[in-house]
Enzyme design. Structure first.
Site, PDB file in Angstrom:
ATOM      1  N   ILE A 152      51.574 -29.042   8.377  1.00 21.82           N
ATOM      2  CA  ILE A 152      52.971 -28.626   8.467  1.00 21.82           C
ATOM      3  C   ILE A 152      53.789 -29.677   9.203  1.00 21.82           C
ATOM      4  CG2 ILE A 152      54.549 -26.863   9.347  1.00 21.82           C
ATOM      5  CD1 ILE A 152      52.310 -24.823   9.007  1.00 21.82           C
ATOM      6  N   ASP A 172      49.854 -35.309  19.228  1.00 20.78           N
ATOM      7  CA  ASP A 172      48.749 -34.413  18.913  1.00 20.78           C
ATOM      8  C   ASP A 172      47.484 -35.013  19.515  1.00 20.78           C
ATOM      9  OD1 ASP A 172      46.627 -32.952  17.723  1.00 20.78           O
ATOM     10  OD2 ASP A 172      47.899 -32.454  16.018  1.00 20.78           O
ATOM     11  N   ALA A 233      55.783 -21.990  14.921  1.00 21.07           N
ATOM     12  CA  ALA A 233      54.322 -22.041  14.963  1.00 21.07           C
ATOM     13  C   ALA A 233      53.753 -20.672  15.315  1.00 21.07           C
ATOM     14  CB  ALA A 233      53.868 -23.097  15.965  1.00 21.07           C
ATOM     15  N   ASP A 258      60.957 -18.726  15.287  1.00 25.93           N
ATOM     16  CA  ASP A 258      60.429 -17.898  14.205  1.00 25.93           C
ATOM     17  C   ASP A 258      59.088 -17.314  14.610  1.00 25.93           C
ATOM     18  OD1 ASP A 258      60.500 -16.801  11.540  1.00 25.93           O
ATOM     19  OD2 ASP A 258      58.963 -18.265  10.987  1.00 25.93           O
ATOM     20  N   GLU A 263      56.437  -9.611  17.965  1.00 24.90           N
ATOM     21  CA  GLU A 263      56.814  -9.766  16.558  1.00 24.90           C
ATOM     22  C   GLU A 263      56.651  -8.444  15.830  1.00 24.90           C
ATOM     23  OE1 GLU A 263      54.701 -12.966  14.699  1.00 24.90           O
ATOM     24  OE2 GLU A 263      55.474 -14.472  16.092  1.00 24.90           O
ATOM     25  N   HIS A 285      59.151 -14.319  12.062  1.00 24.52           N
ATOM     26  CA  HIS A 285      57.996 -15.049  11.542  1.00 24.52           C
ATOM     27  C   HIS A 285      58.004 -15.065  10.009  1.00 24.52           C
ATOM     28  CE1 HIS A 285      53.796 -16.408  13.043  1.00 24.52           C
ATOM     29  NE2 HIS A 285      54.189 -17.132  12.004  1.00 24.52           N
ATOM     30  N   GLY A 287      58.744 -17.954   8.182  1.00 23.84           N
ATOM     31  CA  GLY A 287      58.766 -19.331   7.721  1.00 23.84           C
ATOM     32  C   GLY A 287      58.074 -19.532   6.387  1.00 23.84           C
ATOM     33  N   ALA A 288      57.023 -18.782   6.127  1.00 23.62           N
ATOM     34  CA  ALA A 288      56.278 -18.933   4.879  1.00 23.62           C
ATOM     35  C   ALA A 288      56.764 -17.987   3.792  1.00 23.62           C
ATOM     36  CB  ALA A 288      54.792 -18.701   5.127  1.00 23.62           C
TER      37      ALA A 288
END
Length: 320
Positions: A152, A172, A233, A258, A263, A285, A287-288
């Site tokens: 992502i 990372d 995330a 998000d 949630e 949440h 995003g997808a």
């Protein structure tokens, strides 16, 4: 020979359900079926999303269970250690959500930078909005810090470069040294290095003990003036109390979330806090959640499940 019984524990896209329904060699139990309550006793395979949690007690009670497939990347709602002890395979669908989540993370950042949600609320309330007093923030040729250099994060970085000619900084600690070798970016060795130079900080990491609270008071204080924080995330990556305190100081441009600890976000949890801030956007949440992605990833889940039940080797997305 009895058919393997497959339980769909959470709502799935109609295309995924249609594929299961057309598979004559499985016995399908949908969420609306009264038999759903007996999944511990009868399930050979289970597919789910984030709505359902599978605990150690669930795996201990699942007498026949062979395979669990979770739509999406994150599996923090599944006790992987318990699955391993029970001999149950767990799969996810890596990379399939990348385009949708990356796209939404940009949409959130742009909406906050240009004050879209704030102005929309004011217009709907009947307020006369003066353009000269409602200036937004341009993100053209700004520095975007991407925390998490996985699938992502890679797609998000590419979109930022294409849309805004952004300078991308990546962080990372576990990504390979040659990660993003095909993308123009600067990789830093520590999170503070990224925070101090980024106009937008966008988070794309899983929720792990090492990432819980990784954006806390110290990290927020290290961010640039007028910087934007994006969390598409997982809830728990950002210390929400610390974020609220930092936003009250008026130094940051704002935050878009998000993913959050509660949630979906509720007025009870956030009404007097983050949701009371004009420079915060919160979404549940999603995003997808595009039609295309839900169809594609739902079908991928079903194909993975069926492949495992058929005994095929090297099925993608295996975690346990």
């Amino acid at each position: 020979m009895a058919k393997p019984v497959v339980f769909v524990l959470d709502p799935y896209h109609e295309d995924a359900v249609a594929l299961l329904q057309s598979t004559e060699w499985v016995d399908l139990v949908l969420p609306s079926d009264p038999r759903r309550a007996s999944w511990h006793r009868d399930a050979d395979g289970v597919i789910l999303r984030s709505e359902t949690r599978l605990t150690a007690d669930d795996f201990a009670a699942a007498a026949k269970l062979r395979i669990v497939v979770k739509q999406g990347v994150g599996v923090d709602n599944i006790d992987l250690d318990a699955a391993r002890r029970a001999g149950v395979a767990v799969h996810n669908t890596p990379a399939l959500n990348s385009e949708a989540v990356a796209e939404f993370s940009l949409a959130l950042a742009f909406s906050l930078a240009r004050r879209v949600a704030e102005v929309d609320r004011r217009v709907r309330a009947g307020e006369a909005v003066r353009r000269s007093e409602t200036l937004g923030l341009s993100l053209f040729r700004k520095t975007v810090g991407v925390v998490g250099m996985g699938n992502i994060g890679r797609v998000a970085a590419r979109k930022w470069i294409g849309a805004c000619e952004a300078s991308v900084v990546g962080y990372d600690p576990v990504a390979p040294a040659d990660a993003w070798s095909d993308l123009p970016h600067r990789r830093v060795a520590t999170l503070p290095e990224l925070l101090e130079v980024s106009d937008v900080v966008t988070l794309h990491v899983p929720l792990l003990p090492s990432t819980r609270g990784m954006i806390g008071a110290k990290e927020l204080a290290a961010m640039k003036d007028n910087a934007i924080l994006v969390n598409a995330a997982r809830g728990g990556v950002v210390d929400e109390k610390a974020l609220l305190e930092e936003l009250k100081k008026g130094r940051l441009w704002g935050a878009v979330l998000d993913a959050m600890e509660v949630e979906p976000p509720t007025l009870e949890a956030y009404g007097d806090g983050l949701l009371a801030m004009d420079n915060v956007i919160m979404t549940p949440h999603i995003g997808a959640s595009t039609r295309e992605n839900q169809s594609n990833s739902g079908i991928a889940v079903v194909k993975t499940l069926l492949a495992v039940l058929e005994g095929k080797a090297d099925v993608p997305g295996k975690l346990v």
